[in-house]
Each structure stands twice: as structure tokens, then as C-alpha cells.
Design an enzyme around this catalytic site. Structure first.
Site, mmCIF file in Angstrom:
data_model
loop_
_atom_site.group_PDB
_atom_site.id
_atom_site.type_symbol
_atom_site.label_atom_id
_atom_site.label_comp_id
_atom_site.label_asym_id
_atom_site.label_seq_id
_atom_site.Cartn_x
_atom_site.Cartn_y
_atom_site.Cartn_z
ATOM 1 N N GLY A 71 0.790 -1.219 0.000
ATOM 2 C CA GLY A 71 0.000 0.000 0.000
ATOM 3 C C GLY A 71 0.823 1.269 0.000
ATOM 4 N N THR A 72 1.927 1.265 0.738
ATOM 5 C CA THR A 72 2.764 2.466 0.811
ATOM 6 C C THR A 72 3.316 2.835 -0.561
ATOM 7 O OG1 THR A 72 3.369 2.137 3.129
ATOM 8 C CG2 THR A 72 4.881 3.434 1.783
ATOM 9 N N ASN A 151 -8.095 3.588 8.967
ATOM 10 C CA ASN A 151 -7.471 2.450 9.629
ATOM 11 C C ASN A 151 -7.514 2.531 11.148
ATOM 12 O OD1 ASN A 151 -5.607 4.640 8.805
ATOM 13 N ND2 ASN A 151 -4.130 3.535 10.063
ATOM 14 N N GLN A 179 -7.507 -0.415 3.861
ATOM 15 C CA GLN A 179 -8.253 -0.977 4.988
ATOM 16 C C GLN A 179 -9.649 -1.448 4.588
ATOM 17 O OE1 GLN A 179 -7.536 -2.554 8.248
ATOM 18 N NE2 GLN A 179 -6.179 -0.804 7.964
ATOM 19 N N SER A 199 -3.303 -3.246 -0.415
ATOM 20 C CA SER A 199 -2.178 -3.984 0.168
ATOM 21 C C SER A 199 -2.591 -5.416 0.474
ATOM 22 C CB SER A 199 -1.712 -3.298 1.453
ATOM 23 O OG SER A 199 -0.682 -4.033 2.074
ATOM 24 N N GLY A 200 -1.715 -6.370 0.169
ATOM 25 C CA GLY A 200 -2.033 -7.780 0.380
ATOM 26 C C GLY A 200 -2.112 -8.203 1.832
ATOM 27 N N HIS A 201 -1.234 -7.659 2.678
ATOM 28 C CA HIS A 201 -1.159 -8.184 4.047
ATOM 29 C C HIS A 201 -2.309 -7.738 4.932
ATOM 30 C CE1 HIS A 201 0.357 -4.822 6.707
ATOM 31 N NE2 HIS A 201 0.573 -4.277 5.525
ATOM 32 N N THR A 237 11.678 -6.949 -11.537
ATOM 33 C CA THR A 237 11.146 -8.277 -11.829
ATOM 34 C C THR A 237 9.962 -8.591 -10.919
ATOM 35 O OG1 THR A 237 13.333 -9.045 -12.508
ATOM 36 C CG2 THR A 237 11.704 -10.738 -11.948
ATOM 37 N N CYS A 325 1.925 1.993 12.159
ATOM 38 C CA CYS A 325 3.011 2.782 11.581
ATOM 39 C C CYS A 325 3.462 3.910 12.494
ATOM 40 C CB CYS A 325 2.579 3.342 10.221
ATOM 41 S SG CYS A 325 2.227 2.051 9.020
#
Length: 379
Positions: A71-72, A151, A179, A199-201, A237, A325
Site C-alpha cells: 500500500g505504501t 485504519n 483498509q 495492500s495484500g497483508h 522483476t 506505523c
């Protein structure tokens, strides 16, 4: 002692089904997706398949998905990329005071480079209005960036109203949906969104993965230089296992969205009811009507948030005081400050509970009882 994790807004555990999809690609699909031989073509197939599925999920075209490290990076590419590409058209950007620091700090960097940033106020529910955006718009406005769901307090912004307002303006519309994605249905075309970060996490996928949706009409300057990956917009890559994991996490979140929303809303009720039954005084921070289903921010009058968090951690309950964060920061939450002012007791007496994968009603009730016990002990 059972440990109970209620900090899913900071990061979420990876779904085992996601990991199962990823494992074969760590050694099997090791070819560089840019290579023309069979090893490269095999990897390219998985990347293209993921891109197509993710695009379909938000109503986008495949070429509008840019894979990132999270996300960042997606926020930085959206904001910095727009600023660099459109600086000759204007140097004014509109955002809000409650954005994630990936947005706020990027805007602050641009301020130092000569851009003019308008930071919109929010009400005590943490919400902005389309009217505020309209009043802040100027002829030289090139970007409006408003997060989808907060968030820290969970407040959901009027994204469709803002998108409708901006569809006739030259300014791009970016939303940090990190979020909200996976819990709220999002259609970028219907909402007139030009740029969207994910964001994936945060949705039970792998860390180090994410994507930026960028409409085909958007012009971005790349921030990374090297190869011509992602249609020359993001060199490097591709992370094939990560992209496969991201795709699977998004697929599962879409399939299970309604079930999760219902469950998390019930968890909110269980948590609040347990506190009330214990005779604990508390108030909810955030908009009760427009809210993410999994985020619950609570204010306990007269209770030190540091003491509360330490005692809960010792009891095996993981919650937070806000964004991960800013953990360890001596400064109070910028979100609560924007909502209630610098002198409010809420800044030092509020915690965030966020539900997610693996949580049960029994765990939620147990955690709430621990909170009640600690609050009583501290007051």
C-alpha cells in the site's frame, strides 16, 4: 494462556489457502516473466492470470492494474507519480487530515518541493463531505486523495459522492483503499475513481504485495527506473509467488465478504455488550453509520492507554492505540487529534480493536472481559 489477536488492522495472518497457492511458485515458476523462453512464459501466465482476476474484481481493465510492494508504494506512486506527470497543469493537491502517513508524508514531501496541499478537516465522526472537496477545488488542482475507510477509527468516507463531483474536473481522484478492500464492494468505474491503492497483508495475503489501480486515462511518472515491467510504470522483476498469493487472497475475500461482514459486526456488538454488562464506561470513536465492519475504536475516560495496552498484552490480548506505523511515537493519534482537537482526553485514553481471520465470538467475549478487568483496575 491463550493469546488473542485483535489487531488485524495493523496486519493480518496469512490464510493457509493463500499459502498453499503460493508454495509451488517459490521453486516451480522461477522464470523471469519478461523472458521469452518457456520458463519465462510460464511465470508470465500466472502474473497475467492474477492481473485479469484482480481487474475483474473492481471493474477495471487488465492494463489498469500495477503490481507494487504494498500500500505504501501504491500511495506514493499515485501521489508522486501524478504530481510529477501533471506539475505543468497545476501544483494543488487536496487531501484530509486523517490519511495514512503513506499519503500525508508524501504530501508533506511535495509541499517542500513547491506544491500547495489543502488538508481538509473532518467532523467528530472522522468524516469529510463532498461539499468540502468542492469548496477546496481550484483550477490548478491536479489530485484529490481521500482514503476509503480509516485504519484507526473505521470511518468510511463518501467516496461515490466525491467521485461524482470530480468526474467533470481535471483533478484525478485517488483513494487509499488498503483498509476497506476485501470488506466493502468497490467498483472503480461506478465510483469514478482514477487511482486506488491496495495492500495484500491487510486481507490475509502475503506481506510485500499490493497493487495500484490506475485508469487508462491517468498519466503517471514512474518512481522506479530499470526494466519496462508494468507497462513502464514500475520497474523490477515481478514477485510471482506474491502476486499469486495476492490474487488468491482477493478471490477469497470476495467470496467470503458477506459472511465476514456479518461476523465482524456481531463481534462489535459482543464486545460492547460485554463491557456494558461489566459496568465499564466507554464511548465509540468514529462514525457508527458509515464504518468498516472490523474496526472498533473505544474511549475509556480516565484510563491511560499505555497502561491499558501493557496490561492487556500481559493477559494475552493484542490490541493497539492506533496505526501500527506510529507505534512507539510520543505523538498522539493524528486521526483523533483531527476529530477531537489537541486537548481532548480521547487522545490518551482510546484503543483500537480490529477483528479478522481466526477470531471467534468466544475469543471476543474473553478479550472484552480482560479489557473490563483492566479498566476497572486502572480507574
Amino acid at each position: 494462556m491463550e493469546r488473542i489477536y485483535l489487531d488485524h488492522a495493523a496486519t493480518s495472518p496469512m490464510d493457509e489457502r493463500v499459502l498453499e497457492q503460493m508454495i509451488p511458485h517459490f521453486s516451480g515458476s522461477f522464470g523471469n516473466p519478461s523472458s521469452i523462453h518457456s520458463f519465462g512464459r510460464e511465470s508470465r501466465k500466472w502474473v497475467d492470470e492474477a492481473r485479469a482476476q484482480i481487474a475483474a474484481e473492481i471493474g477495471a481493465a487488465e492494463q489498469e492494474i500495477i503490481f507494487t510492494s504494498g500500500g505504501t508504494e501504491a500511495d506514493n506512486l499515485a501521489i508522486m507519480g501524478t504530481a510529477l506527470a501533471r506539475k505543468d497543469l497545476g501544483r494543488h493537491i487536496i487531501t484530509t487530515k486523517i490519511e495514512h502517513h503513506a499519503v500525508l508524508h508524501t504530501c508533506e514531501k511535495l509541499e517542500g518541493d513547491g506544491f500547495d496541499i489543502t488538508y481538509l478537516d473532518v467532523d467528530q465522526n472522522g468524516r469529510v463531505s463532498a461539499k468540502q472537496v468542492k469548496e477546496a477545488l481550484r483550477d490548478d488542482t491536479i489530485l484529490v486523495t481521500v482514503m476509503y475507510g480509516n485504519n484507526e477509527v473505521g470511518t468510511v468516507q463518501p467516496i461515490e459522492e466525491i467521485g461524482e463531483l470530480l468526474k467533470e474536473h481535471k483533478a484525478y481522484f485517488h483513494t487509499d483503499a488498503v483498509q476497506a478492500f476485501g470488506l466493502l464492494p468497490i467498483d472503480v468505474k461506478n465510483s469514478h475513481i482514477d487511482l486506488l491503492s491496495v495492500s495484500g497483508h491487510k486481507l490475509n495475503g502475503p506481506k510485500g504485495t499490493g497493487f495500484l489501480y490506475a485508469s487508462k486515462d491517468v498519466k503517471l511518472s514512474p518512481l522506479l527506473f530499470g526494466g519496462e515491467q508494468e507497462r513502464k510504470r514500475r520497474a523490477g522483476t515481478e514477485n510471482v509467488p506474491g502476486i499469486v498469493g495476492l490474487k488468491e487472497a482477493i478471490k477469497l475475500s470476495s467470496e467470503e465478504r458477506d459472511e465476514k461482514n456479518e461476523k465482524y459486526q456481531s463481534f462489535k456488538a459482543i464486545f460492547a455488550d460485554t463491557l456494558r454488562d461489566a459496568g465499564v464506561a466507554f464511548e465509540v470513536n468514529g462514525d457508527k453509520e458509515h464504518s468498516l465492519p472490523h474496526v472498533l475504536n473505544l474511549y475509556f475516560p480516565g484510563v491511560s492507554v499505555e497502561a491499558l495496552l501493557v496490561n492487556l498484552d500481559m493477559a494475552g490480548v493484542a490490541v493497539s492505540s492506533g496505526s501500527a506505523c506510529t507505534a512507539g511515537s510520543v505523538l498522539p493519534s493524528h486521526v483523533l487529534t483531527a476529530m477531537f482537537g489537541e486537548e481532548s482526553d480521547r487522545l490518551t485514553s482510546s484503543i483500537r480493536i480490529s477483528f479478522g481471520l481466526g477470531n471467534t465470538a468466544e475469543q471476543v467475549k474473553t478479550a472484552a472481559k480482560h479489557v473490563a478487568d483492566v479498566v476497572k483496575r486502572l480507574t
